[in-house]
Design a protein around this motif. Structure first.
Motif, PDB file in Angstrom:
ATOM      1  N   TYR A 169     -15.770  25.584   8.472  1.00 16.72           N
ATOM      2  CA  TYR A 169     -15.139  24.532   7.677  1.00 16.72           C
ATOM      3  C   TYR A 169     -16.164  23.835   6.789  1.00 16.72           C
ATOM      4  N   ALA A 170     -15.834  23.738   5.490  1.00 16.15           N
ATOM      5  CA  ALA A 170     -16.659  22.977   4.528  1.00 16.15           C
ATOM      6  C   ALA A 170     -16.033  21.597   4.360  1.00 16.15           C
ATOM      7  N   ARG A 171     -16.691  20.565   4.872  1.00 17.65           N
ATOM      8  CA  ARG A 171     -16.086  19.235   4.931  1.00 17.65           C
ATOM      9  C   ARG A 171     -15.794  18.662   3.544  1.00 17.65           C
ATOM     10  N   LYS A 172     -16.691  18.893   2.591  1.00 13.62           N
ATOM     11  CA  LYS A 172     -16.534  18.259   1.279  1.00 13.62           C
ATOM     12  C   LYS A 172     -15.407  18.888   0.471  1.00 13.62           C
ATOM     13  N   THR A 173     -15.267  20.202   0.567  1.00 12.05           N
ATOM     14  CA  THR A 173     -14.249  20.893  -0.228  1.00 12.05           C
ATOM     15  C   THR A 173     -12.959  21.129   0.555  1.00 12.05           C
ATOM     16  N   HIS A 174     -12.998  20.888   1.875  1.00 11.52           N
ATOM     17  CA  HIS A 174     -11.854  21.133   2.759  1.00 11.52           C
ATOM     18  C   HIS A 174     -11.474  22.614   2.799  1.00 11.52           C
ATOM     19  N   HIS A 175     -12.451  23.478   2.568  1.00  8.09           N
ATOM     20  CA  HIS A 175     -12.199  24.916   2.591  1.00  8.09           C
ATOM     21  C   HIS A 175     -12.506  25.479   3.976  1.00  8.09           C
ATOM     22  N   LEU A 176     -11.614  26.332   4.461  1.00 11.85           N
ATOM     23  CA  LEU A 176     -11.785  27.010   5.741  1.00 11.85           C
ATOM     24  C   LEU A 176     -12.023  28.486   5.446  1.00 11.85           C
ATOM     25  N   LEU A 177     -13.149  29.022   5.950  1.00  9.53           N
ATOM     26  CA  LEU A 177     -13.587  30.380   5.603  1.00  9.53           C
ATOM     27  C   LEU A 177     -13.416  31.317   6.790  1.00  9.53           C
TER      28      LEU A 177
END
Length: 346
Positions: free
Chosen positions: A282-290
């Motif tokens: 999880y990328a907290r700043k972009t809210h992207h889940l990879l």
């Protein structure tokens, strides 16, 4: 002679021996007697027909004879095993014997001499090979022997049926199990592994928690787990979730999902919609889940929309609410199937 000269000379095709010592060609009975040729043709076709009958017997026996039948046949083998084995073996054997009989009695019978050539064939050699294959096809007589051709096609074609029928033994059909999980209205969200319920106050903006339904950690009145063994693994795989918290102003809910979040807390399936890998990068700043398997990337602030990678669908979202004790609960099950696509999925 030098080594290079030897190599050069070895690339030159050698002239065949004028008399290699072969005797005079002996014609087969089917080459000189039309009646015997017709009889051989009928024999080959009969073998292919027997193959078709064996295939039909296999399919009928598969459904008609139960594995648990008490009556046995030979050496203690069950009826189902023996009949299925013999019928499939007969289908394959008759095709093989029929092709061999066809080749020995009806296909062209003549001696040929093949010139040695370098490993890398020339264009002329390739053309000659294709012509030889075409000549062989013509000499086999398959074009002018429709009886053999059609029965062979029928025998080989029917052999696909046992393969399809045998797929049934890979396991029971899933039915509607792919369309639902054990999530239901009011079920508590629990932290994975430890099984403790989650309060909204437990999470700060940017947090991600891996979760499961509380039911997977509960026991019955006798203290036995509600789910264990294979049942536990299957339900855990389908119901796995990720719970994230973001600033409510960052969330763009899909139409009809305006009340699915609790103070910026969202819940999505943990199973990638590409091939079913578990995801939690999880990328907290972009809210992207990879997804770590094939890099499919989902924007959790926009309904888990796919922003990169091979996944074709957003992650299913679980609607959330808070119960009277202040814990996060599900409003219902997922409203769409979780995991990768399958043919019956809308």
């Amino acid at each position: 002679m030098t080594l290079e000269q030897e190599r050069s000379s070895s690339r030159v095709p050698q002239v065949p021996i004028e008399d290699p010592g072969l005797g005079e060609h002996t014609w087969r009975p089917t080459d000189v007697a039309e009646a015997k040729e017709r009889r051989a043709e009928r024999q080959v076709a009969a073998l292919f027909v027997v193959s078709m009958v064996c295939t039909v017997v296999f399919v009928v026996a598969y459904f008609a004879i139960d594995i648990g039948d008490n009556w046995t046949t030979f050496a203690g083998l069950g009826a189902s095993t023996l009949v299925l084995g013999l019928s499939l073996a007969g289908a394959l054997l008759c095709i093989g014997v029929g092709i061999i009989h066809w080749a020995r009695k009806l296909m062209a019978d003549k001696e040929i001499v093949e010139m040695r050539h370098p490993a890398a064939s020339s264009d002329d050699d390739r053309e000659a090979t294709l012509k030889a294959l075409d000549d062989g096809l013509q000499e086999s007589g398959i074009a002018r022997r429709p009886l053999i051709r059609n029965t062979l096609i029928g025998a080989v074609g029917l052999l696909g049926i046992p393969a399809v029928v045998g797929l049934r033994d890979l396991g029971p059909l899933p039915g509607d199990k792919l369309f639902s999980t054990i999530w239901e209205e009011g079920m508590l969200l629990a932290r994975d592994v430890v099984g403790t319920p989650i309060r909204p106050s437990d999470m700060e903006i940017g947090d991600l928690i891996n979760g499961q339904p509380i039911a997977l950690f509960e026991t019955d009145e006798e203290g036995e787990p509600l789910y264990e063994g294979e049942d536990l693994l299957v339900n855990k795989a389908k119901a796995s979730i990720v719970v994230v918290r973001m600033d409510p102003s960052d969330n763009t809910p899909a139409p009809g999902r305006e009340n699915w979040a609790v103070d910026g807390i969202l819940c999505y399936s943990k199973i990638c919609t590409h091939v079913g890998c578990p995801i939690n990068l999880y990328a907290r700043k972009t809210h992207h889940l990879l997804c770590p398997c094939h890099q499919s990337t989902f924007d959790l602030s926009d309904g888990a929309r796919v922003v990169f990678g091979p996944a074709a669908r957003p992650l299913p979202q679980l609607p959330l609410a808070v119960n009277e004790d202040g814990y996060l609960v599900a409003q219902s099950d997922f409203t769409e199937p979780v995991g990768p696509s399958f043919w019956e999925r809308g």
